[in-house]
Motif scaffolding. Structure first.
Motif, PDB file in Angstrom:
ATOM      1  N   TRP B  76      -5.244  -4.882  15.478  1.00 16.34           N
ATOM      2  CA  TRP B  76      -5.793  -3.609  15.429  1.00 16.34           C
ATOM      3  C   TRP B  76      -6.929  -3.699  16.459  1.00 16.34           C
ATOM      4  CZ3 TRP B  76      -4.793  -7.237  11.601  1.00 16.34           C
ATOM      5  CH2 TRP B  76      -5.973  -8.021  11.158  1.00 16.34           C
ATOM      6  N   ARG B  77      -7.326  -4.491  17.147  1.00 12.13           N
ATOM      7  CA  ARG B  77      -8.588  -4.633  18.069  1.00 12.13           C
ATOM      8  C   ARG B  77      -8.199  -4.483  19.409  1.00 12.13           C
ATOM      9  NH1 ARG B  77     -12.650  -8.767  16.335  1.00 12.13           N
ATOM     10  NH2 ARG B  77     -14.012  -7.915  18.376  1.00 12.13           N
ATOM     11  N   ARG B  78      -6.783  -4.294  19.779  1.00 14.55           N
ATOM     12  CA  ARG B  78      -6.335  -4.566  21.219  1.00 14.55           C
ATOM     13  C   ARG B  78      -6.407  -3.126  21.602  1.00 14.55           C
ATOM     14  NH1 ARG B  78      -2.436  -9.866  22.057  1.00 14.55           N
ATOM     15  NH2 ARG B  78      -3.705 -11.039  20.714  1.00 14.55           N
ATOM     16  N   ASN B  79      -5.808  -1.985  20.989  1.00  8.11           N
ATOM     17  CA  ASN B  79      -5.720  -0.728  21.637  1.00  8.11           C
ATOM     18  C   ASN B  79      -4.337  -0.833  22.660  1.00  8.11           C
ATOM     19  OD1 ASN B  79      -6.099   2.002  21.875  1.00  8.11           O
ATOM     20  ND2 ASN B  79      -7.439   1.853  23.469  1.00  8.11           N
ATOM     21  N   ILE B  80      -3.355  -1.414  21.928  1.00 12.04           N
ATOM     22  CA  ILE B  80      -2.308  -1.526  22.876  1.00 12.04           C
ATOM     23  C   ILE B  80      -1.080  -0.684  22.036  1.00 12.04           C
ATOM     24  CG2 ILE B  80      -0.637  -2.993  23.583  1.00 12.04           C
ATOM     25  CD1 ILE B  80      -2.225  -5.074  24.365  1.00 12.04           C
ATOM     26  N   GLY B  81      -0.485   0.348  22.956  1.00 13.64           N
ATOM     27  CA  GLY B  81       0.636   1.295  21.965  1.00 13.64           C
ATOM     28  C   GLY B  81       1.743   0.344  22.130  1.00 13.64           C
ATOM     29  N   LEU B  82       2.779   0.650  21.178  1.00  7.52           N
ATOM     30  CA  LEU B  82       3.748  -0.209  20.804  1.00  7.52           C
ATOM     31  C   LEU B  82       4.802   0.893  20.251  1.00  7.52           C
ATOM     32  CD1 LEU B  82       5.392  -2.650  21.067  1.00  7.52           C
ATOM     33  CD2 LEU B  82       4.595  -3.348  18.769  1.00  7.52           C
ATOM     34  N   VAL B  83       6.037   1.010  21.015  1.00  7.72           N
ATOM     35  CA  VAL B  83       7.123   1.811  20.430  1.00  7.72           C
ATOM     36  C   VAL B  83       8.242   0.822  20.102  1.00  7.72           C
ATOM     37  CG1 VAL B  83       8.469   3.573  21.072  1.00  7.72           C
ATOM     38  CG2 VAL B  83       6.039   3.787  21.725  1.00  7.72           C
ATOM     39  N   PHE B  84       8.621   0.874  19.114  1.00 14.98           N
ATOM     40  CA  PHE B  84       9.818   0.246  18.717  1.00 14.98           C
ATOM     41  C   PHE B  84      11.297   0.587  18.892  1.00 14.98           C
ATOM     42  CE2 PHE B  84       6.200  -1.544  16.212  1.00 14.98           C
ATOM     43  CZ  PHE B  84       6.562  -2.871  15.867  1.00 14.98           C
ATOM     44  N   GLN B  85      12.164  -0.180  19.014  1.00 12.76           N
ATOM     45  CA  GLN B  85      13.455   0.168  19.319  1.00 12.76           C
ATOM     46  C   GLN B  85      13.959   1.206  18.260  1.00 12.76           C
ATOM     47  OE1 GLN B  85      16.035  -3.124  20.055  1.00 12.76           O
ATOM     48  NE2 GLN B  85      17.847  -1.844  20.065  1.00 12.76           N
ATOM     49  N   ASN B  86      13.699   1.019  16.970  1.00 17.72           N
ATOM     50  CA  ASN B  86      13.839   1.779  15.907  1.00 17.72           C
ATOM     51  C   ASN B  86      12.993   2.876  15.427  1.00 17.72           C
ATOM     52  OD1 ASN B  86      12.180   0.438  14.501  1.00 17.72           O
ATOM     53  ND2 ASN B  86      13.694  -0.616  13.073  1.00 17.72           N
ATOM     54  N   TYR B  87      12.004   3.176  16.411  1.00 11.98           N
ATOM     55  CA  TYR B  87      10.958   4.064  16.308  1.00 11.98           C
ATOM     56  C   TYR B  87       9.929   3.889  15.240  1.00 11.98           C
ATOM     57  CZ  TYR B  87      14.791   6.133  18.858  1.00 11.98           C
ATOM     58  OH  TYR B  87      15.818   6.450  19.667  1.00 11.98           O
ATOM     59  N   ALA B  88      10.288   3.405  14.111  1.00 11.20           N
ATOM     60  CA  ALA B  88       9.442   3.044  13.027  1.00 11.20           C
ATOM     61  C   ALA B  88       8.283   4.052  12.692  1.00 11.20           C
ATOM     62  CB  ALA B  88       8.591   1.744  12.964  1.00 11.20           C
ATOM     63  N   LEU B  89       8.768   5.198  12.585  1.00  7.99           N
ATOM     64  CA  LEU B  89       7.977   6.268  12.073  1.00  7.99           C
ATOM     65  C   LEU B  89       7.786   6.229  10.629  1.00  7.99           C
ATOM     66  CD1 LEU B  89       9.713   9.270  14.257  1.00  7.99           C
ATOM     67  CD2 LEU B  89       7.584   7.778  14.645  1.00  7.99           C
ATOM     68  N   PHE B  90       6.453   6.378  10.175  1.00  8.46           N
ATOM     69  CA  PHE B  90       6.011   6.419   8.931  1.00  8.46           C
ATOM     70  C   PHE B  90       7.095   7.433   7.978  1.00  8.46           C
ATOM     71  CE2 PHE B  90       2.148   5.045  10.771  1.00  8.46           C
ATOM     72  CZ  PHE B  90       2.553   3.694  11.012  1.00  8.46           C
ATOM     73  N   PRO B  91       7.733   7.025   7.162  1.00  8.59           N
ATOM     74  CA  PRO B  91       8.760   7.918   6.582  1.00  8.59           C
ATOM     75  C   PRO B  91       7.796   9.022   5.705  1.00  8.59           C
ATOM     76  CG  PRO B  91       9.194   6.020   5.636  1.00  8.59           C
ATOM     77  CD  PRO B  91       8.170   5.825   6.892  1.00  8.59           C
ATOM     78  N   HIS B  92       7.036   8.487   4.832  1.00 15.43           N
ATOM     79  CA  HIS B  92       6.160   9.374   3.842  1.00 15.43           C
ATOM     80  C   HIS B  92       5.149  10.252   4.426  1.00 15.43           C
ATOM     81  CE1 HIS B  92       3.732   5.822   4.771  1.00 15.43           C
ATOM     82  NE2 HIS B  92       2.709   6.135   4.278  1.00 15.43           N
ATOM     83  N   LEU B  93       5.033  10.348   5.887  1.00 16.81           N
ATOM     84  CA  LEU B  93       3.891  10.944   6.751  1.00 16.81           C
ATOM     85  C   LEU B  93       4.744  12.184   7.534  1.00 16.81           C
ATOM     86  CD1 LEU B  93       1.309   8.365   7.673  1.00 16.81           C
ATOM     87  CD2 LEU B  93       1.521   9.629   5.601  1.00 16.81           C
ATOM     88  N   SER B  94       4.114  13.363   7.714  1.00 16.97           N
ATOM     89  CA  SER B  94       4.773  14.315   8.517  1.00 16.97           C
ATOM     90  C   SER B  94       4.583  13.625   9.864  1.00 16.97           C
ATOM     91  CB  SER B  94       4.002  15.755   8.392  1.00 16.97           C
ATOM     92  OG  SER B  94       2.629  15.530   8.954  1.00 16.97           O
ATOM     93  N   ILE B  95       5.293  14.537  10.718  1.00 18.78           N
ATOM     94  CA  ILE B  95       5.205  14.106  12.285  1.00 18.78           C
ATOM     95  C   ILE B  95       3.721  14.339  12.791  1.00 18.78           C
ATOM     96  CG2 ILE B  95       5.687  15.160  14.660  1.00 18.78           C
ATOM     97  CD1 ILE B  95       8.193  14.210  12.784  1.00 18.78           C
ATOM     98  N   ARG B  96       3.073  15.272  12.438  1.00 20.59           N
ATOM     99  CA  ARG B  96       1.722  15.341  12.878  1.00 20.59           C
ATOM    100  C   ARG B  96       0.663  14.062  12.222  1.00 20.59           C
ATOM    101  NH1 ARG B  96      -0.113  19.971  15.753  1.00 20.59           N
ATOM    102  NH2 ARG B  96      -2.304  19.030  15.293  1.00 20.59           N
ATOM    103  N   GLN B  97       0.973  13.675  11.136  1.00 17.77           N
ATOM    104  CA  GLN B  97       0.485  12.768  10.314  1.00 17.77           C
ATOM    105  C   GLN B  97       0.665  11.493  10.955  1.00 17.77           C
ATOM    106  OE1 GLN B  97       1.675  13.540   6.260  1.00 17.77           O
ATOM    107  NE2 GLN B  97      -0.487  14.369   5.853  1.00 17.77           N
ATOM    108  N   ASN B  98       1.730  11.323  11.433  1.00 18.43           N
ATOM    109  CA  ASN B  98       2.370  10.199  12.115  1.00 18.43           C
ATOM    110  C   ASN B  98       1.431   9.938  13.348  1.00 18.43           C
ATOM    111  OD1 ASN B  98       4.792   8.076  11.479  1.00 18.43           O
ATOM    112  ND2 ASN B  98       5.151  10.056  10.455  1.00 18.43           N
ATOM    113  N   VAL B  99       1.364  10.977  14.216  1.00 18.40           N
ATOM    114  CA  VAL B  99       0.713  10.961  15.782  1.00 18.40           C
ATOM    115  C   VAL B  99      -0.700  10.775  15.183  1.00 18.40           C
ATOM    116  CG1 VAL B  99       0.286  12.207  17.735  1.00 18.40           C
ATOM    117  CG2 VAL B  99       2.374  12.497  16.598  1.00 18.40           C
ATOM    118  N   ARG B 100      -1.316  11.478  14.109  1.00 22.74           N
ATOM    119  CA  ARG B 100      -2.603  11.383  13.939  1.00 22.74           C
ATOM    120  C   ARG B 100      -3.102   9.939  13.307  1.00 22.74           C
ATOM    121  NH1 ARG B 100      -5.654  16.354  12.188  1.00 22.74           N
ATOM    122  NH2 ARG B 100      -7.750  15.561  11.488  1.00 22.74           N
ATOM    123  N   PHE B 101      -2.123   9.188  13.078  1.00 24.10           N
ATOM    124  CA  PHE B 101      -2.547   7.877  12.205  1.00 24.10           C
ATOM    125  C   PHE B 101      -3.670   7.108  13.103  1.00 24.10           C
ATOM    126  CE2 PHE B 101      -2.135   3.624  10.978  1.00 24.10           C
ATOM    127  CZ  PHE B 101      -1.896   3.665   9.591  1.00 24.10           C
ATOM    128  N   GLY B 102      -3.122   6.730  14.253  1.00 24.01           N
ATOM    129  CA  GLY B 102      -3.991   5.990  14.910  1.00 24.01           C
ATOM    130  C   GLY B 102      -5.366   6.633  15.298  1.00 24.01           C
TER     131      GLY B 102
END
Ligand SMILES: Nc1ncnc2c1ncn2[C@@H]1O[C@H](COP(=O)(O)OP(=O)(O)OP(=O)(O)O)[C@@H](O)[C@H]1O
Ligand SMILES: [Mg+2]
Lengths: 288, 365
Positions: B76-102
């Protein structure tokens, strides 16, 4: 290609019939009888029912501090047991799912053991552990940590310990099932987006585990609310729970209408607990 | 020039319960570069990304990012973006909330956060007004959201773990171009994991080829194609990849083919000219697109014509030389007459590899 065979209405009736008849005979009918019975009364000094409909039984429950006290004790005891089970089961389930590796099956088996050996045997075992001359007090005394025995039997503490022991599996199983369907990537993604562990728990893990938490809590709460053997044995008659009150009235006092009213009140609280669970899931599961 | 690269990985090692996943791994990445990590399944690519993002601790080695040692920094202190093969979008959050999380985690709130979410979603070609849950999106859209979520925090490094592998072939070609364009627009230093060599060659500035936890070669796509360091790399770069013809030097001027047949090549391809002693075994890499078929002539390799695949502009001709199978890529119009023919490799110094170690043999002058 496999096709689902056409099921004709009379086939359906034949398939569902036996189970439906059984459910009606042993569940619905007795329940209706229980409901009606709770509005009758006992003719004093006899085993006859007075079939004149009255709410007197209910008035007695909610007007007498003895019964109200029993109700209140049962409710908060069940709540306490639920919270303790949740706190114990959460780390245990997580550890089993993430770290146990090949021992996982064995550990799940061990953790549901209390469920399959019935209420009586483990409870009697607990008496040995908890009694004033039992293992725990003996060990603490010989270590010099206490002078006189801690009261662990015949009070709420003992009953709570017994209920937690008996119903912990009801919390562990739904938690394990929910956790296993939760890919590790969610936590990892959250951390890479800057979330510390605590935040990951608050905003990712707990919301996604909510269905399991609600299911487990409901099971433990309802099981504790209606538990009879464990409070009876470990409370040694000194802890008044609702189930023991109903038993007294039905089997000792032989006032069946009043016992029925007690049972109906208990059922109402079970229903309320279920509704609360559904409400929590609806509110936090979909929204946010 | 400071001489210190933006990302510097030194002698990184990681083993899972005895099984080595990364072995003495070194890699330097310049700021703003797009690097592809290429290697077969299980060679340690995901392990490396997890270590870079701090989700996994290395057993040994160091990682420096922008001049600072980040080896022990929590994720959490690295500020390195990571995109997983299965995307790992948070299923309980909307699209915008997902993007806003960070952005929440960075303490960015209100209008500024809204603007950054819009910007990130537009950047990946999604409508910022999209009010849906991740489960209601197609695979391609989910992947865009995952990338938007990772770039919204303006990461110092963007790590993509097989971002294209869950997409169909047509979408894959389109998205790999978009990934490159996204990189060029944002300038974010990017490392993309893939096991598709065409994807790596098409998108990256430099390709790091891995095998069994080791870095085999790290070069620009053209260099990798022209100068593969090992037979393994030659055997998997290019479409189709180079043929590896096993040869034993018979004398100074001729080779023995598998099956015992004799090949007397052009002077440029003889054992003597290439420093191979008589009796030594080696592999010659022959690129399908550089080979030609002809009737008898000096330097030809006797082959039997096998199956022919038509691919559109080209045809792939499968031939047998002794017991070795080779593939040629010829223009679709070329007439191929069977059943036997002569195969002519290009007359230039060949790519030769030691048959035992797979290492490139030094090119003589
Ligand atoms: N959690 C783990 N426990 C034990 N071994 C692991 C674990 N994760 C990976 N490995 C092993 O480490 C090696 C490298 O795995 P890694 O996931 O990094 O490979 P990869 O290059 O990403 O493969 P793929 O292309 O299939 O994703 C593999 O041999 C794998 O079996
Ligand atoms: Mg991987």
């Amino acid at each position: 290609m496999n096709q689902i065979p056409d099921i004709k209405p009379h086939t359906t009736a034949m398939l569902v019939g036996p189970a439906a008849a059984l459910m009606f005979g042993v569940f619905v009918l007795p329940f209706l009888f229980l409901l009606v019975l709770s509005f009758w009364s006992q003719v004093p000094g006899s085993l006859q029912f007075d079939t004149y409909l009255t709410v007197l039984n209910y008035a007695r429950i909610f007007g007498d501090s003895y019964y109200l006290g029993g109700l209140w004790t049962t409710l908060w005891l069940s709540g306490l047991v639920t919270v303790i089970c949740l706190l114990l089961a959460m780390p245990l389930a997580r550890w089993i799912v993430l770290r146990a590796g090949p021992a996982k099956g064995l550990l799940i088996g061990l953790s549901i053991l209390p469920l399959v050996c019935g209420a009586l045997l483990p409870t009697l075992g607990l008496v040995n552990l908890l009694s004033p001359l039992g293992f725990i007090n003996g060990a603490l005394k010989s270590l010099g940590l206490i002078q006189s025995s801690l009261p662990l039997l015949g009070n709420i503490t003992g009953v709570a310990i017994g209920l937690v022991q008996a119903f912990l599996p009801l919390m562990i199983l739904p938690l394990i099932t929910t956790m296993e369907r939760l890919p590790q990537e969610y936590e990892k993604a959250a951390m890479s987006l800057g979330a510390r562990r605590l935040v990951v728990w608050q905003r990712i893990i707990l919301p996604l585990l909510l269905p399991g938490i609600v299911a487990g809590s409901l099971l433990v709460f309802c099981a504790s609310l209606t538990a009879f053997v464990t409070p009876q044995v470990l409370g040694q008659g000194k802890v008044v729970t609702f189930a023991s009150l109903a038993y007294q009235q039905a089997a000792l006092v032989l006032d069946w209408p009043f016992a029925s009213a007690l049972a109906i009140v208990m059922l109402i609280f079970l229903g309320l607990a279920g509704m609360l669970g559904a409400l929590v899931t609806r509110k936090f599961g979909k929204a946010s | 020039m400071t001489g210190f690269p933006y990302l510097r990985i030194r002698s990184l090692g990681k083993a899972y319960r005895g099984a080595t996943a990364l072995h003495d791994f070194d890699l330097d990445v310049e700021q703003g570069a797009f690097v592809a990590l290429l290697g077969p399944s299980g060679c340690g690519k995901s392990t490396l990304l997890q270590i870079l993002s701090g989700l996994l601790e290395p057993d040994r080695g160091e990682i420096h990012l922008a001049g600072a040692d980040i080896t022990r920094l929590p994720p959490w202190r690295r500020n390195i973006g990571l995109v997983f093969q299965n995307y790992a979008l948070f299923p309980h959050l909307s699209i915008r909330q997902n993007v806003r999380f960070g952005l929440d985690m960075l303490g960015i709130k209100g209008k500024e956060a809204d603007a950054r979410v819009d910007e990130a979603l537009e950047m990946v070609g999604l409508d910022p007004a999209l009010a849906r849950r991740p489960s209601e999106l197609s695979g391609g859209q989910q992947q865009r959201v995952a990338i938007a979520r990772a770039i919204a925090i303006r990461p110092r490094l963007l790590l993509l773990d097989e971002p294209l592998s869950n997409l169909d072939a047509v979408l894959r070609q389109k998205v790999r171009l978009e990934l490159r364009q996204l990189h060029d627009r944002t300038g974010i230093t990017t490392i993309m994991v893939t096991h598709d060599q065409a994807e790596a060659l098409a998108t990256a500035d430099r390709v790091a080829v891995m095998e069994a936890g080791r870095l085999l070669q790290y070069e620009a796509p053209q260099g990798l194609y022209r100068n593969p360091a090992t037979a393994f790399i030659a055997g998997f770069i290019g479409s189709p990849a180079a043929n590896l013809l096993p040869l034993v030097a018979r004398d100074t001027a001729s080779w023995t083919l598998p099956g015992g047949e004799l090949w007397q090549p052009d002077a440029a391809l003889t054992p003597a000219r290439n420093g191979v002693a008589a009796g030594a075994a080696c592999l010659m890499a022959l690129r399908p697109e550089t080979l030609a078929l002809g009737s008898l002539g000096p330097g030809g390799l006797p082959v039997r014509i096998g199956a022919i695949e038509f691919t559109g502009g080209d045809q792939l001709v499968h031939v047998e030389a002794g017991q070795a199978r080779l593939t040629l890529r010829l223009p679709a119009g070329t007439r191929v007459a069977g059943p036997t023919a002569w195969l002519f490799p290009p007359i230039q110094s060949p790519l030769l590899f030691d048959a035992n170690t797979g290492r490139r043999l030094p090119t003589p002058h």
